[in-house]
Structure formats: structure tokens, C-alpha cells
Motif scaffolding. Structure first.
Motif, PDB file in Angstrom:
ATOM      1  N   GLY A 206       0.464  -0.974   0.379  1.00 33.69           N
ATOM      2  CA  GLY A 206      -0.014   0.085   0.496  1.00 33.69           C
ATOM      3  C   GLY A 206       1.426   0.990   0.580  1.00 33.69           C
ATOM      4  O   GLY A 206       0.417   2.393   0.310  1.00 33.69           O
ATOM      5  N   ASN A 207       2.409   0.738  -0.307  1.00 30.72           N
ATOM      6  CA  ASN A 207       2.925   2.583  -1.119  1.00 30.72           C
ATOM      7  C   ASN A 207       2.199   3.441  -1.343  1.00 30.72           C
ATOM      8  O   ASN A 207       2.256   4.109  -0.812  1.00 30.72           O
ATOM      9  N   ALA A 208       1.496   3.613  -2.706  1.00 29.69           N
ATOM     10  CA  ALA A 208       1.426   4.661  -3.231  1.00 29.69           C
ATOM     11  C   ALA A 208       0.321   5.056  -2.330  1.00 29.69           C
ATOM     12  O   ALA A 208       0.042   6.188  -2.370  1.00 29.69           O
ATOM     13  N   ALA A 209      -0.436   4.110  -1.882  1.00 34.90           N
ATOM     14  CA  ALA A 209      -1.844   4.816  -1.260  1.00 34.90           C
ATOM     15  C   ALA A 209      -1.778   5.124   0.381  1.00 34.90           C
ATOM     16  O   ALA A 209      -1.874   6.679   0.153  1.00 34.90           O
ATOM     17  N   LEU A 210      -1.019   5.234   0.715  1.00 32.88           N
ATOM     18  CA  LEU A 210       0.058   5.257   1.892  1.00 32.88           C
ATOM     19  C   LEU A 210       0.768   7.380   1.547  1.00 32.88           C
ATOM     20  O   LEU A 210       0.723   8.053   2.287  1.00 32.88           O
ATOM     21  N   ALA A 211       0.974   7.453   0.665  1.00 33.49           N
ATOM     22  CA  ALA A 211       2.221   8.364   0.511  1.00 33.49           C
ATOM     23  C   ALA A 211       1.041   9.157  -0.619  1.00 33.49           C
ATOM     24  O   ALA A 211       1.432  10.601  -0.029  1.00 33.49           O
ATOM     25  N   MET A 212      -0.242   9.073  -1.212  1.00 33.20           N
ATOM     26  CA  MET A 212      -0.898   9.740  -1.768  1.00 33.20           C
ATOM     27  C   MET A 212      -1.788  11.063  -0.262  1.00 33.20           C
ATOM     28  O   MET A 212      -1.951  11.769  -0.250  1.00 33.20           O
ATOM     29  N   ASN A 213      -2.480   9.600   0.760  1.00 39.80           N
ATOM     30  CA  ASN A 213      -3.213  10.324   1.286  1.00 39.80           C
ATOM     31  C   ASN A 213      -1.533  11.037   2.103  1.00 39.80           C
ATOM     32  O   ASN A 213      -3.184  12.101   2.717  1.00 39.80           O
ATOM     33  N   LEU A 214      -0.573  11.091   2.752  1.00 47.47           N
ATOM     34  CA  LEU A 214      -0.072  11.671   3.847  1.00 47.47           C
ATOM     35  C   LEU A 214       0.559  13.027   2.691  1.00 47.47           C
ATOM     36  O   LEU A 214       0.047  14.317   3.071  1.00 47.47           O
ATOM     37  N   ALA A 215       0.096  13.099   1.450  1.00 48.21           N
ATOM     38  CA  ALA A 215       0.967  14.543   0.912  1.00 48.21           C
ATOM     39  C   ALA A 215      -0.337  14.658  -0.299  1.00 48.21           C
ATOM     40  O   ALA A 215      -0.401  15.714  -0.588  1.00 48.21           O
ATOM     41  N   GLY A 216      -1.835  14.303   0.116  1.00 50.48           N
ATOM     42  CA  GLY A 216      -2.703  15.346  -0.571  1.00 50.48           C
ATOM     43  C   GLY A 216      -3.262  15.297   0.156  1.00 50.48           C
ATOM     44  O   GLY A 216      -4.565  15.517  -0.141  1.00 50.48           O
ATOM     45  N   THR A 217      -3.583  15.740   1.520  1.00 52.08           N
ATOM     46  CA  THR A 217      -4.179  16.554   2.755  1.00 52.08           C
ATOM     47  C   THR A 217      -4.855  17.989   2.091  1.00 52.08           C
ATOM     48  O   THR A 217      -5.668  18.377   2.592  1.00 52.08           O
TER      49      THR A 217
END
Length: 377
Positions: A206-217
């Protein structure tokens, strides 16, 4: 008055030569276009426009596709101009931030913060009160109530620092590799590894999902990953700066010569003749012959290296890893996928060469077993 067949002969030759020239032009255009479109954009680690395995062009592109306004800040001045109270500041490559004044300036800027793999100086300035713990995290399940982590699920950090604090109300995920807290009216998020945000690491778990969730807040993200010490100019010289100016005219003349030679030889091109191959060698015979050569020379080390290399080439794409991944990360990913012991997996994939034929046979069986488990998981 006599007539000759010179006209029809020249016309026939020109027809054949025309197709040869058109084919050469088409091959040249396709080759140049392919080279321009597929050549990776070199860049440093976590650089926003870099398409290298350690770059971050993939996550930046995904964020922009989702409507996030990503601003690439190349200097501290760019950060000051782009940052607003409602934006998010991502800071990576923090070992280049060695100036105390620059760190104080960053600490005084508004907006939330996302610190990626910060060194101690940056962490003390931008996330005061946070200290590194004695443990190391490789990822796994989030085990926290942070929405961004819960939605991402299992991730693969590689080797990550972990954090803790005494006087702050931390939300800690992934055994402390990811923490978040509120202070001075802003949200501060610290993550101990940058591997999951790079181009090579996005495809794992789930690396892409975590990166998107953290940087896209936030709707606006200021991406600050300096590639040199703040205030230091880039004085590096590329290979193109060393090429003399007249070399391009030489290349143009060589291309003209190639076209003339092709035209000269193209007039003598005859029809294609199909010929049968003199010998057909089965693939199994080739493999068996190579095995006999290894055995005759007692080259168990080379045989083991060939087996391991082939096994990794077939296994890494299934794990979403590249050939540049460190052995520890590969062993951890295989063990996570198959439920095995990372130490045992690392021994079979990267251990010492066998000393006997029996050990070589056992190595081949274990590699085949690992491949089947990865393919079936």
C-alpha cells in the motif's frame, strides 16, 4: 531512330531506391522519437521531476492528477513565496539543510508539515519534542487510528527510523515509523523512510496509497527536496558541455554519407531468399551442455550465481521491486509475501556459494520453492 530501355530501367531502379530511402527515414524518425520519449529524466533522490528509481515524479504526477496543486520549490525563497497557511510543506533530503538560519526560517513558515526521513537537526527545528526510538520498522500493518494509514493498509518502508515523545499526544503508526501530532495550530507528520514515496517503491503493497494520503491532505502541496546545500549553486558540467560545437556538423555529414551509401547499395538489392537454418539446437540441450561445463570445472559458485540471478529476475517483478533494491529489502519483501523467515530467504537468495554438488541441488530446490510461493501468493 532507335529506342532503348534506359527509361524503364531507371524508373524501376528509382522505385526500389525510393522505398529503401523511405524505410531509412522512418527508422530514423522512430528511433529518435523513442529515445526522446523513453530516456529517463536524471535527478536526485526525492526530486519532484526525476524519473529515476529514487526520484518522485510518479507520486507528484498522481497527486496532480487528483487535483492537488504541487509546487516544486528549488530553494528556500521558493518555499517562502509558495507557502500559504492552508497548504502543506513536504520537506525531504534534509541532510542538505545545514544552515541554522534556513531552519529557523522554515520553522516560522505557516501551514502543515510533512517531514520525510528527517535528520536530527531538521527534526529538532521543525518537529521539536520528537526523538528517535531504539527500534527499527520495516512496515507492515498500521496498528493505529490514523485515517490515512488505515486506508493504505500494509506498507513496505524498507529500513525506517521510529519516533517517540514524552510531552506530545502522538498518533503512532507502523511501530513508530509514522507519527502525527498537533502543535502551534498546525499538523506535523514525520515518517522515517522515503523509500515508499520513490518511483521504485510505489508499487509495493500500500505504498502508493499511503504516499497519496499523506501528501494529498491539502489542496496545495509545496514540495521541497533540496539536492544541494541551500545557497550553493550547481556548477556541475554535463557531457554535452564538453562536446565541441562543430561536432554536430560532422554528425550531419556522416548521416549524409550513410544515406548515399544506402542509396548506392540499395540499387543492387535483390529479392529475399529464404534459407533453412543449417542446425537446430533445442534449448534443453543448450542448458544441459552449459551445466556439464560448470560441473567439469567445478564452478559451483558460477552455477549458483546463475540460478539466483534467474530466480530474482522472475521474482522481483511480482514483488514490485527493481534490480537496484538492496538484498535486505528483497528478503523482507519475499518473507512478507510467503510468510517465511527473512534470514532464511536471504540465505537462499544472497548467501555464500555452495561447496558440494548436493548443496547446489538443494539450493536449486529452495529457489524453485521460493518462486512457486511468490507466484501463488
Amino acid at each position: 531512330m532507335t529506342t532503348t530501355a534506359i527509361g524503364p530501367t531507371l524508373q524501376k531502379r528509382w522505385g526500389g531506391m525510393k522505398w529503401v530511402l523511405l524505410t531509412l527515414v522512418a527508422i530514423t524518425v522512430v528511433s529518435v522519437a523513442t529515445a526522446l520519449l523513453t530516456t529517463p529524466n536524471p535527478g536526485g533522490r526525492m526530486e519532484a521531476d526525476s524519473t529515476s528509481p529514487d526520484g518522485a515524479n510518479a507520486i507528484v504526477t498522481l497527486l496532480r492528477d487528483q487535483g492537488v496543486d504541487v509546487v516544486e520549490a528549488g530553494s528556500l525563497a521558493d518555499v517562502e513565496n509558495a507557502l500559504t497557511p492552508g497548504s502543506l510543506l513536504l520537506v525531504a533530503q534534509t541532510f542538505y539543510l545545514v544552515d541554522d538560519d534556513a531552519l529557523r526560517t522554515l520553522a516560522g513558515l505557516p501551514g502543515d508539515r510533512l517531514l520525510v526521513e528527517p535528520v536530527s537537526r531538521t527534526r529538532e527545528a521543525l518537529a521539536p519534542g520528537i526523538r528517535t526510538a531504539d527500534t527499527t520498522s520495516f512496515g507492515g500493518a498500521p496498528d493505529c487510528d490514523l485515517r490515512e494509514a488505515e486506508r493504505a493498509g500494509d506498507v513496505e518502508f524498507g529500513v525506517s527510523d521510529t519516533y517517540e515523545a514524552d510531552d506530545l499526544a502522538l498518533t503512532s503508526c507502523y511501530d513508530g515509523a509514522l507519527i502525527r501530532y498537533r502543535a502551534d495550530g498546525r499538523t506535523v507528520t514525520v515518517v522515517g523512510s522515503a523509500d515508499f514515496m520513490t518511483n521504485a517503491g510505489l508499487l509495493t503493497d500500500g505504498n502508493a496509497a499511503l504516499a497519496m494520503n499523506l501528501a494529498g491532505t491539502r489542496e496545495r502541496l509545496v514540495w521541497y527536496a533540496p539536492q544541494r546545500v541551500e545557497g550553493e549553486s550547481d556548477t556541475s558540467t554535463s557531457i554535452m558541455d564538453l562536446v565541441p560545437e562543430r561536432i554536430f556538423w560532422v554528425i550531419l555529414q556522416l548521416c549524409l554519407v550513410v544515406l548515399l551509401v544506402a542509396w548506392w547499395r540499395g540499387r543492387r538489392v535483390g529479392p529475399l531468399v529464404a534459407e533453412d537454418l543449417p542446425v537446430v539446437v533445442r534449448a534443453s540441450e543448450t542448458v544441459e551442455g552449459r551445466g556439464r561445463l560448470y560441473r567439469s570445472r567445478r564452478a559451483r559458485d558460477r552455477a549458483a550465481d546463475a540460478l539466483r540471478t534467474a530466480a530474482l529476475q522472475r521474482t522481483l517483478p511480482r514483488l514490485g521491486l527493481g534490480g537496484q533494491s538492496p538484498p535486505a529489502a528483497i528478503a523482507q519483501a519475499v518473507a512478507h509475501r510467503t510468510g517465511g523467515d527473512p534470514a532464511a530467504v536471504g540465505f537462499w537468495l544472497f548467501g555464500p556459494p555452495p561447496t558440494t554438488d548436493d548443496e547446489l541441488v538443494e539450493l536449486s530446490h529452495q529457489l524453485d520453492h521460493i518462486e512457486r510461493q511468490v507466484a501463488q501468493s
